[in-house]
Structures are given as structure tokens and as C-alpha cells.
Design an enzyme around this catalytic site. Structure first.
Site, PDB file in Angstrom:
ATOM      1  N   ARG A   1       1.015  -1.130   0.072  1.00 55.54           N
ATOM      2  CA  ARG A   1       0.070   0.068   0.050  1.00 55.54           C
ATOM      3  C   ARG A   1       0.861   1.238  -0.114  1.00 55.54           C
ATOM      4  NH1 ARG A   1       2.608   2.110   3.487  1.00 55.54           N
ATOM      5  NH2 ARG A   1       2.736   1.844   5.470  1.00 55.54           N
TER       6      ARG A   1
ATOM      7  N   SER B  70       4.888  -1.262   2.716  1.00 55.18           N
ATOM      8  CA  SER B  70       4.187  -2.224   3.518  1.00 55.18           C
ATOM      9  C   SER B  70       4.214  -4.023   3.116  1.00 55.18           C
ATOM     10  CB  SER B  70       2.697  -2.126   3.561  1.00 55.18           C
ATOM     11  OG  SER B  70       2.021  -2.190   4.715  1.00 55.18           O
ATOM     12  N   SER B  71       5.560  -4.121   2.681  1.00 53.94           N
ATOM     13  CA  SER B  71       5.744  -5.683   2.157  1.00 53.94           C
ATOM     14  C   SER B  71       5.677  -6.635   3.127  1.00 53.94           C
ATOM     15  CB  SER B  71       7.431  -5.433   1.804  1.00 53.94           C
ATOM     16  OG  SER B  71       8.074  -5.289   2.971  1.00 53.94           O
TER      17      SER B  71
ATOM     18  N   ASP C  58      -2.002  -0.891   7.529  1.00 57.22           N
ATOM     19  CA  ASP C  58      -1.113  -1.886   6.782  1.00 57.22           C
ATOM     20  C   ASP C  58      -2.035  -3.008   6.352  1.00 57.22           C
ATOM     21  OD1 ASP C  58       0.243   0.447   6.712  1.00 57.22           O
ATOM     22  OD2 ASP C  58       2.283  -0.912   7.722  1.00 57.22           O
TER      23      ASP C  58
ATOM     24  N   TYR D 246      10.783   3.722  16.224  1.00 55.91           N
ATOM     25  CA  TYR D 246       9.244   3.629  16.202  1.00 55.91           C
ATOM     26  C   TYR D 246       8.596   3.395  17.592  1.00 55.91           C
ATOM     27  CZ  TYR D 246       4.596   1.744  14.489  1.00 55.91           C
ATOM     28  OH  TYR D 246       3.492   1.643  14.147  1.00 55.91           O
TER      29      TYR D 246
ATOM     30  N   GLY E  63      11.427  -2.804   2.878  1.00 55.55           N
ATOM     31  CA  GLY E  63      12.031  -1.686   3.398  1.00 55.55           C
ATOM     32  C   GLY E  63      11.665  -0.301   2.760  1.00 55.55           C
TER      33      GLY E  63
ATOM     34  N   GLU F 180       0.187  10.295   8.535  1.00 53.14           N
ATOM     35  CA  GLU F 180       1.361   9.144   9.141  1.00 53.14           C
ATOM     36  C   GLU F 180       1.333   9.288  10.384  1.00 53.14           C
ATOM     37  OE1 GLU F 180       2.487   6.778   7.045  1.00 53.14           O
ATOM     38  OE2 GLU F 180       2.603   8.139   5.490  1.00 53.14           O
ATOM     39  N   HIS F 181       1.629   8.287  10.894  1.00 47.22           N
ATOM     40  CA  HIS F 181       1.807   7.751  12.407  1.00 47.22           C
ATOM     41  C   HIS F 181       0.617   8.279  13.141  1.00 47.22           C
ATOM     42  CE1 HIS F 181       6.032   6.630  12.226  1.00 47.22           C
ATOM     43  NE2 HIS F 181       6.294   7.517  11.375  1.00 47.22           N
TER      44      HIS F 181
END
Length: 405
Positions: free
Chosen positions: A50, A153-154, A199, A249, A149, A56-57
């Protein structure tokens, strides 16, 4: 050009068809037959990566996000195995060794636990938290064209693909929300990554030609059409790779929780800028800045969904740039490469907005650009970027699905 074009740094044009699931599926089937001769794959599934347009966050702060599912997917193919053994193989070049492993189907007395290789933890977590049973043994090969990476969203795409694969052998109740939550739990408990729900949610629920405005508190979804043929979502991979399980994170999450506690709110979703300013003296400067990003980003995201619905791309673009600046200055998760890519993208005609996307510290930018200006924009970024970027011209795609073999 619907779908996906990938322009490598060399300027080589990779056609859409090369990148899409059909080719990936063929390659994966070939690897399966070579690895497990005499076994015929009976099941194939795909789940997308995605890109988050804005928000974000905010997901782990119970705010809003606005992602789209991508044409890049993780594919899992395989077959049932009568011996009660699970055999896995990944074709990912970046995966740590060994790329192949096997273990017995977990039981209550013999559950799975995380360990090495690291790539397998995402898969093991999904098997352990799968919401039906008992599972049979099986053989499976995994392959993906979601850049690892890159902040696309792998990992969620792998988790959701694996869950979808297991559903073919052992159907659960079909609840999509619970499916996404089980995949999120797998990432929390087996990959030690305290991610929000976005995700996994978008990989499960993605819809062609739409962005999804997701309320991360109620988990309600509003479809936002993104069908204008004159509009392109350009993803630029900085090819600077981040590993998020480092301290950054979890530290950001803790800072947000700390701010919410001081403001006496359940989460920053309930806080306003007025609340934050009133408590400024009680917060250390870092925590104040993190909260300022989250509170302003939640508002930007709902404003952006309205702008996109009314096709006000100028306003949407302005909000994207404000989001990037806030992530860079208040949340401090950007990096020089991402800032460089955004500046280069914005410095030309036909570009509405650009921002870093994903967790940060490398990865990708997302740019909303007029289709007529996309070639010039790519060329300008190439000329100015100190690294070597990879470009993806994308359209919103569908969520996890079963493939015909």
C-alpha cells in the site's frame, strides 16, 4: 497507463505486464515445481502492498489514514501436505538465510515461536494466530514485487497473503476486520513491531480506483473515489532502506502515549491544538512536537479526504506538503534523501503535492501529479536526486484475492 510502470534508475522501462501479478505468479509456480517436484500447487493467492496518501503515524493514535492498495503484491502458492509438516520457501533476495525451512503444524502444546530466519516470523505469526483450524500440513512458496523496506508495507502484504492462503485450506468465518487484526497481532507478537492497523487493513480491504479513509478507532471505512484519468499517484523509492524495529518507532509511540496521558485523553485522537497549547509547560519539547504532528495530521487527513472527493487537487497537494514538513520537523522521521525527493518533485509544473510516506528514515515519497506532467517530473527528480531512485506510476488496486492457477 493503468496499473504499474517501474522506471529503474537506468531509465529502463519495465512494462506494466512485467510487474503485475500474472508474471510473478508464473515465476512462483516455476520455483514451487522445482523445489517440490511431484507436488502440484493447488492454491494461489495475492495480497497488495500500500501507499498512504496522507495520515502518517496517526493510526496507532486512533486517528485517520488515507491509503490505497497498490498493484504490487505478495503471491503465495502451494498445496496440502499429508505429513503434518509445513514447508516454506521465500524467493525474496533480501531475506535472511535460510530461505527454506520446515516445522510441524503447531498444536496447543507445541505452539510456534519467533526466531531465525527473521522473514519467517511474519508467516509463523499468521499461522499461530489463524482464526480457524485444525490446519493441515502444507508446502508454500512466497514471492513479492513490493519493495522491501520501502515503506510500502511488504510485511503486511506477506501476512495478509499467508492468511488468505490458509483460508483456502481451512475457511474461517470470513470476517475481514478480524482477519486484518489477526495479521496485525502476528506482526506485534512475532516480528516485535507494534504497528497500527492500517497496513493489514488496506491489504485486506483495498478497492480498485479508491482510496480508503480509515477511522483507526472505530475501524469504519469511507471509500474515496480516485478515478480521474488525468491524475497519477507517483511513488518514488529513495532506495535508502530503513529497518523500523530499531528504537525509533517504539520511542515515537511512547511519546504519543505520554502526551495523551498528560492531556488526560485516551489517545491523541481526542486532543485539540487548544488542549496541547494549554499543557505545553507540562510536556518536554520532543513530546510536545510529536503530539503537535499527530493532532494536526489527523485534521489534515479528514480535510484531504474531503478535498479529494470534491476533486480539489490543489488543496489536497497543499495538505500533503504540510504533512511532509510536519513529519520532518515535529515528528523527525524524514531524512535528507526524502526531503531532497520532495523538493525536486515540487519544483515544477503539474505537481499538486508530495510527501514522505510510510514509517520514515528512508523508503518512499508519494506525489500527486497531473498525468501530462509525469515524465518531466520523473526526469527532474532523476537529475536532482543524489541517489538512484526507482519510480512507480500507480493506480489504486484491489485487496487480497485468490488467483486462478
Amino acid at each position: 497507463q493503468a496499473g504499474l510502470t517501474d522506471r529503474q534508475g537506468s531509465g529502463r522501462l519495465v512494462t506494466m505486464a512485467e510487474c503485475e501479478a500474472a508474471v510473478l505468479l508464473e515465476e512462483t509456480l516455476k520455483v514451487f515445481r522445482q523445489t517440490f517436484p511431484g507436488c502440484d500447487p493447488s492454491v494461489g493467492v495475492a495480497a497488495p502492498g500500500r501507499v498512504n496518501l496522507i495520515g502518517e503515524h496517526t493510526d496507532y493514535n486512533q486517528g485517520f489514514v488515507l491509503p490505497v492498495a497498490l498493484p504490487m503484491v505478495t503471491v503465495v502458492v502451494g498445496c496440502r501436505s499429508p505429513d503434518g509438516i509445513i514447508s516454506l520457501l521465500t524467493t525474496a533476495k533480501e531475506a535472511d538465510e535460510p530461505t527454506q525451512l520446515e516445522f510441524p503444524v503447531p498444536t496447543e502444546s507445541n505452539p510456534l515461536s519467533p526466531g531465525l530466519p527473521r522473514w519467517a516470523n511474519y508467516v509463523k505469526g499468521v499461522i499461530q494466530h489463524f482464526r480457524a483450524g485444525p490446519l493441515p500440513g502444507f508446502k508454500a512458496v512466497m514471492a513479492s514485487n513490493v519493495p522491501l523496506g520501502g515503506g510500502l508495507s511488504s510485511s503486511a502484504s506477506l501476512e495478509v497473503a499467508m492468511y488468505t492462503f490458509l483460508q483456502q485450506f481451512c475457511p474461517d468465518d470470513g470476517n475481514l476486520l478480524e482477519k486484518a487484526l489477526a495479521c496485525q497481532k502476528a506482526e506485534h507478537t512475532f516480528a516485535s513491531m507494534p504497528c497500527g492497523i492500517m497496513d493489514q487493513f488496506i491489504s485486506v480491504m483495498g478497492k480498485k480506483d479508491h482510496a480508503l479513509l480509515i477511522d483507526c478507532r472505530s475501524l469504519e471505512v469511507t471509500l474515496v473515489p480516485l478515478t480521474d484519468p488525468k491524475l497519477v499517484v507517483l511513488i518514488t523509492n529513495s532506495n535508502v532502506r530503513h529497518t523500523l524495529t530499531g528504537s525509533e518507532y517504539p520511542t515515537r509511540r511512547m511519546q504519543c502515549m505520554k502526551a495523551a496521558k498528560v492531556l488526560q485523553k485516551e489517545s491523541l485522537r481526542d486532543a485539540s491544538m487548544t488542549d496541547l497549547k494549554a499543557a505545553e509547560a507540562d510536556l518536554d519539547v520532543d513530546v510536545y512536537c510529536r503530539a503537535r504532528h499527530v493532532i494536526s495530521e489527523i485534521k489534515r487527513t479528514t480535510d484531504a479526504a474531503k478535498a479529494l472527493t470534491s476533486r480539489d487537487y490543489q488543496e489536497f497537494g497543499k495538505l500533503m506538503v504540510e504533512s511532509h514538513n510536519s513529519l520532518r520537523d515535529d515528528y523527525e522521521v524524514s531524512c535528507p534523501e526524502l526531503d531532497e525527493l520532495v523538493a525536486a518533485a515540487m519544483d515544477g509544473e503539474g505537481v499538486y503535492g508530495s510527501r514522505m510516506t510510510g514509517g520514515g528514515f528512508g523508503g518512499c515519497t508519494v506525489t500527486l501529479v497531473d498525468a501530462a506532467a509525469v515524465e518531466k517530473t520523473i526526469q527532474r527528480i532523476k537529475d536532482r536526486y543524489s541517489g538512484t531512485a526507482t519510480f512507480y506510476i500507480t493506480k489504486p488496486s484491489r485487496g487480497a484475492h485468490v488467483l486462478k492457477l
